[in-house]
Design an enzyme around this catalytic site. Structure first.
Site, short mmCIF file in Angstrom:
data_model
loop_
_atom_site.label_atom_id
_atom_site.label_comp_id
_atom_site.label_asym_id
_atom_site.label_seq_id
_atom_site.Cartn_x
_atom_site.Cartn_y
_atom_site.Cartn_z
N ARG A 177 21.02 12.79 93.82
CA ARG A 177 21.48 12.55 92.56
C ARG A 177 22.87 11.87 92.49
O ARG A 177 23.34 11.07 91.93
CB ARG A 177 21.47 13.50 91.64
N THR A 178 23.82 12.94 93.40
CA THR A 178 25.14 12.54 93.51
C THR A 178 25.39 11.93 94.85
O THR A 178 25.37 12.43 95.69
CB THR A 178 26.02 13.80 93.35
N LYS A 213 27.69 12.82 97.48
CA LYS A 213 27.53 13.88 98.61
C LYS A 213 26.67 13.34 99.79
O LYS A 213 26.63 13.72 100.86
CB LYS A 213 26.92 15.09 97.95
N LYS A 221 27.45 28.83 102.74
CA LYS A 221 27.23 28.63 104.49
C LYS A 221 28.26 27.96 104.88
O LYS A 221 28.40 28.03 106.54
CB LYS A 221 25.88 27.66 104.67
N TYR A 231 9.96 28.21 98.32
CA TYR A 231 8.84 29.02 98.26
C TYR A 231 8.29 29.98 97.48
O TYR A 231 7.59 30.76 97.33
CB TYR A 231 8.80 30.01 99.76
N GLY A 243 8.20 26.18 101.60
CA GLY A 243 9.22 26.53 102.48
C GLY A 243 9.14 28.03 103.11
O GLY A 243 9.95 28.63 103.57
N ALA A 296 21.02 16.79 98.87
CA ALA A 296 22.08 16.81 100.00
C ALA A 296 22.86 18.14 100.07
O ALA A 296 23.95 18.22 100.38
CB ALA A 296 23.06 15.53 99.84
N ASN A 302 24.39 30.58 108.92
CA ASN A 302 23.71 31.36 107.99
C ASN A 302 23.34 32.76 108.42
O ASN A 302 22.85 33.43 108.03
CB ASN A 302 22.33 30.75 107.67
N SER A 314 15.05 38.20 101.33
CA SER A 314 15.46 38.45 102.68
C SER A 314 15.73 40.24 102.92
O SER A 314 15.00 40.66 103.79
CB SER A 314 17.14 38.26 102.96
P1 ATR Z 1 24.65 23.00 96.85
O1 ATR Z 1 24.65 21.64 96.35
O2 ATR Z 1 25.81 23.84 96.34
O3 ATR Z 1 24.72 23.01 98.42
P2 ATR Z 1 22.05 23.64 97.00
O4 ATR Z 1 21.34 24.41 95.96
O5 ATR Z 1 22.14 23.68 98.39
O6 ATR Z 1 23.57 23.61 96.15
O7 ATR Z 1 21.88 21.91 96.45
C1 ATR Z 1 21.16 21.65 95.31
C2 ATR Z 1 20.69 19.99 95.40
O8 ATR Z 1 19.71 19.96 94.39
C3 ATR Z 1 21.71 19.03 95.29
O9 ATR Z 1 21.11 18.16 96.32
C4 ATR Z 1 21.58 18.62 93.84
O10 ATR Z 1 21.93 17.41 93.63
P3 ATR Z 1 23.33 17.09 93.18
O11 ATR Z 1 24.13 17.10 94.75
O12 ATR Z 1 23.44 15.66 92.53
O13 ATR Z 1 24.04 18.15 92.40
C5 ATR Z 1 20.11 18.81 93.64
N1 ATR Z 1 19.70 18.79 92.29
C6 ATR Z 1 19.91 20.12 91.46
N2 ATR Z 1 19.65 19.72 90.17
C7 ATR Z 1 19.15 18.41 90.17
C8 ATR Z 1 18.70 17.71 89.40
N3 ATR Z 1 18.45 18.10 87.80
N4 ATR Z 1 18.35 16.29 89.71
C9 ATR Z 1 18.39 16.11 90.82
N5 ATR Z 1 18.98 16.68 91.81
C10 ATR Z 1 19.31 18.06 91.49
#
Ligand code: ATR
Length: 264
Positions: free
Chosen positions: A150-151, A154, A65, A211, A232, A126, A86, A16
């Site tokens: 993954r989680t 969320k 954010k 990106y 991106g 997510a 943002n 930025s």
């Molecule tokens: P935040 O979750 O704090 O907003 P982000 O960088 O915006 O951070 O989001 C990271 C995303 O990448 C999340 O969806 C994360 O999944 P989790 O919610 O399960 O953490 C995903 N992510 C990061 N590492 C990952 C991995 N090794 N496998 C699958 N998803 C992953």
């Protein structure tokens, strides 16, 4: 000299400052844009500087954010519908929280000449930017949005907010038209998203919000399989463009030179 900031943690990677300072110079505006790594506890006092006009505008990135919202006097419609800010500015003595990621994504997709209307879209991830992507996709007339994280918790939280999205278990790959990587996998060059892209077939559109690097493993594989791909970069440029226009009341140019700025 007016000061502007992007805050986040980590923040080293942020481009930025490079982009905003380039436009500031091009438009002969006496201002500077800096990046600042912050901790949660510092946010309140930093935002109070907007009110005091010690800082004239702030861009907010991961993971703040949402965390900045309690310190806003008002949210714009876009910030409210995503619960994600943002871009911060002062208007008539009020600190306004706005979201330019929605239009950034929308204009980025339009730039790549893909028509989202009536398409089924699958989002992986997510994180913080996903609500903006969902709102933008809905605005563009997407037929259906499916999401997997993954989680799963969320993803479920997002569904509370966006009731018409469908949630799938991590690893299940539906038949769709457009696939978006909104995870952070790919930020490091050796990162690999363990998803069998062959299952999506070909002739789809793959979009990565990342990106830098320019081509993630996700996009590389998708391209090899005969799909259209886009990173991106234009989304990033357009969200910055919108913020710049709000802060300085000038629409900066987006040309070859601007786009090349973001190349490594
Ligand atoms: P935040 O979750 O704090 O907003 P982000 O960088 O915006 O951070 O989001 C990271 C995303 O990448 C999340 O969806 C994360 O999944 P989790 O919610 O399960 O953490 C995903 N992510 C990061 N590492 C990952 C991995 N090794 N496998 C699958 N998803 C992953």
């Amino acid at each position: 000299m007016r000061k502007y900031l992007v805050i986040g943690n980590p923040i080293e990677h942020s481009l930025s400052p490079k982009l905003h300072n380039y436009w500031l110079e091009k438009n002969s505006i006496d201002a500077i844009f800096e990046k600042k790594k912050v901790e949660q506890e510092e946010i309140k006092s930093l935002i109070s500087k907007i009110k005091k006009e010690e800082i004239y505008g702030i861009n907010v990135t991961v993971p703040f954010k949402k965390a900045v919202i309690p310190f806003m006097d008002e949210l714009t419609t876009e910030a409210n519908e995503t619960q994600s800010v943002n871009t911060i500015y002062l208007l008539e003595d009020k600190v306004i929280g706005h979201n330019t990621d929605i239009s950034g994504f929308e204009l980025g997709i339009k730039y790549s000449k893909y028509n989202v209307k009536n398409k089924t879209v699958f989002i992986l991830g997510a994180g913080g930017v996903v609500p903006s992507i969902i709102v933008a996709l809905k605005r563009m007339g997407a037929h259906k949005i499916i999401l997997s994280n993954r989680t799963k918790e969320k993803a479920k939280k997002l569904k509370l907010f966006f009731k018409d999205i469908e949630i799938l278990d991590w690893g299940i790959l539906p038949k769709v038209n457009m696939i978006i990587n909104a995870t952070s996998i790919g930020l490091n060059k050796n990162d690999k998203l363990e998803v069998d892209l062959k299952k999506f077939g070909s002739n789809n559109f793959f979009f990565d919000i990342i990106y830098n690097p320019q081509e993630t493993d996700f996009l590389k594989k998708a391209k090899q399989l005969g799909n259209k791909t886009e990173n991106g970069k234009m989304m990033f440029i357009y969200q910055a463009h919108q913020a710049f226009t709000i802060w300085h009341k000038i629409m900066p140019n987006i040309d070859e030179e601007t786009i090349n700025l973001l190349k490594e």
